[in-house]
Design an enzyme around this catalytic site. Structure first.
Site, PDB file in Angstrom:
ATOM      1  N   TYR A   8      26.062   5.577  34.871  1.00  0.00           N
ATOM      2  CA  TYR A   8      26.627   5.528  36.221  1.00  0.00           C
ATOM      3  C   TYR A   8      27.827   6.468  36.331  1.00  0.00           C
ATOM      4  CZ  TYR A   8      28.663   3.042  40.330  1.00  0.00           C
ATOM      5  OH  TYR A   8      29.185   2.698  41.544  1.00  0.00           O
ATOM      6  N   ASP A  36      34.246  -6.035  41.817  1.00  0.00           N
ATOM      7  CA  ASP A  36      33.604  -4.929  42.524  1.00  0.00           C
ATOM      8  C   ASP A  36      34.620  -3.927  43.070  1.00  0.00           C
ATOM      9  OD1 ASP A  36      30.954  -5.920  42.277  1.00  0.00           O
ATOM     10  OD2 ASP A  36      31.350  -7.324  43.901  1.00  0.00           O
TER      11      ASP A  36
END
Length: 390
Positions: A114, A345
């Site tokens: 990622y 997050d």
């Protein structure tokens, strides 16, 4: 992390039986375009760093410690989200080898790759380190992908599952009206093709990220992402370069309830299992035969927690979902806790760096630290809200 656009509605959405230990999952699996299900007949890597976070939290909550400690018996994905993090990969794989030797069974490690240049082109909280203007494309290949490939080759006796670049191809399918995404399109494509070629190894099974039902569930969006997958894989060498696709990565969409039908009535995929079965049919029309899915169930155990389907940042009221296991439903290789439960997050501090507006909406939990950092109170709530219960 995610800004999704559904074209038909012209609607902008701001987004990004199973109790028991992990053990060995036995039984035969049917042959697909890329072999057998890599999650069958193996144990799963338990990350000591994650276990330490769980244990530290359990020590602070003695009345709930027994339930909290159960979380550490289940596997989570390990994330490579910047160049510096690649240095951790050898240690993780070495530890997985020790666990493999101790158990006498192959030990599979789930690795999330990622770090594309202009990562998460539609949002802020998880924007990456690499920039197109600062030689990001070459750095992605040489400093990020190549060292990962070297470690995969150095651990050739160990099974590895890769989820490749969450959010990237989905943005190519739906968010080309955003200038940053339009500019990143070629770089995303080039980077993923390069990674696919490098990861095409006997011990590695690759799953391309396929968003989730609340993003790509509509008929037009499924068609768009299928075309993107086909074009990228044609450049990489064909559909056989991957085992399949990953959905719900770091998201909250329930497997089977119908929350989505109330939140977005026009979406024919009100939950993740419907999305997977429908997406399989769409992909078949574009040359994908017998590919399979992974569904992230790390935080989707409890339905009815969002006022908007597009809410993705530390959603309040979430709970741990189905436990990681192989072959849980037709077309699905595994349920897995891809997002380590308890990792934030994004920060809820509007005055801090990398703040994304979706981390400040009513659906988001307050007091959240930066993306990837341990969010203890949120983790405890995930344990309390687990369905099925721990």
């Amino acid at each position: 992390m995610r800004y999704y656009v559904h074209s038909i509605l012209a609607l902008a959405l701001l987004t990004p039986g199973c109790a028991g230990g992990i053990g060995e999952v036995s039984g035969s699996s049917k042959e697909g375009t890329t072999g057998t299900n890599p999650f069958k007949g193996v144990s799963f890597f338990l990350n000591p760093e994650y276990t330490a976070n769980v244990e530290a939290t359990a020590a602070k909550h003695p009345e709930e410690a027994a339930h909290i400690r159960k979380v550490a018996t289940y596997p989570t994905g390990v994330w490579l989200s910047d160049i510096k993090s690649v240095a951790n990969l050898q240690g993780w794989l070495d530890e997985a080898k020790k666990q493999q030797d101790a158990s006498g069974k192959p030990t599979l490690t789930m690795v999330v790759v990622y770090n594309l240049p202009e990562r998460d082109c539609s949002a802020e909280s998880s924007a990456g380190e690499l920039s197109i203007d600062q030689n990001g494309e070459e750095r992605y290949r040489m400093e990020f992908i190549d060292p990962i490939v070297a470690q995969f080759k150095a651990h050739a006796s160990q099974p590895i599952a890769v989820i490749l670049e969450p959010d990237s191809l989905g943005n190519m399918a739906t968010n080309m009206a955003i200038p940053k995404c339009q500019r990143a399109k070629a770089v995303y494509r080039n980077g993923i093709v390069y990674a696919l070629k490098g990861f095409h190894l006997p011990n590695v099974s690759v799953y391309l990220d396929a968003g989730h039902s609340g993003w790509l569930g509509w008929d037009d969006n499924r068609t768009k992402i299928a075309r993107v997958f086909k074009n990228v894989l044609n450049d990489a060498g064909g559909p056989q370069m991957i085992r399949g696709f990953a959905t719900n990565t770091s998201n909250y969409t329930h497997l089977s309830n119908r929350d989505g039908a109330a939140l977005e009535p026009s979406n024919p995929c009100p939950n993740e299992l419907t999305y997977v079965s429908t997406m399989l049919k769409t992909l078949e029309m574009y040359g994908f035969k017998d590919h399979h899915f992974i569904v992230d169930t790390s935080r989707n155990g409890k339905g009815g927690i969002r006022a908007k389907w597009g809410s993705w940042c530390n959603v309040h009221g979430a709970g741990l979902g189905e436990r990681p296991r192989a072959d849980p439903a037709p077309g699905i290789d595994a349920y897995f806790w891809v997002k380590p439960p308890g990792e934030s997050d994004g920060s809820s501090d509007a005055a801090g760096p990398r703040f994304d507006a979706m981390c400040g909406v009513p659906d988001a939990t307050k007091g959240a630290p930066q993306a990837g950092q341990w969010f203890e109170s949120y983790f405890v709530d995930l344990v309390r809200n687990a369905k099925p219960p721990l």
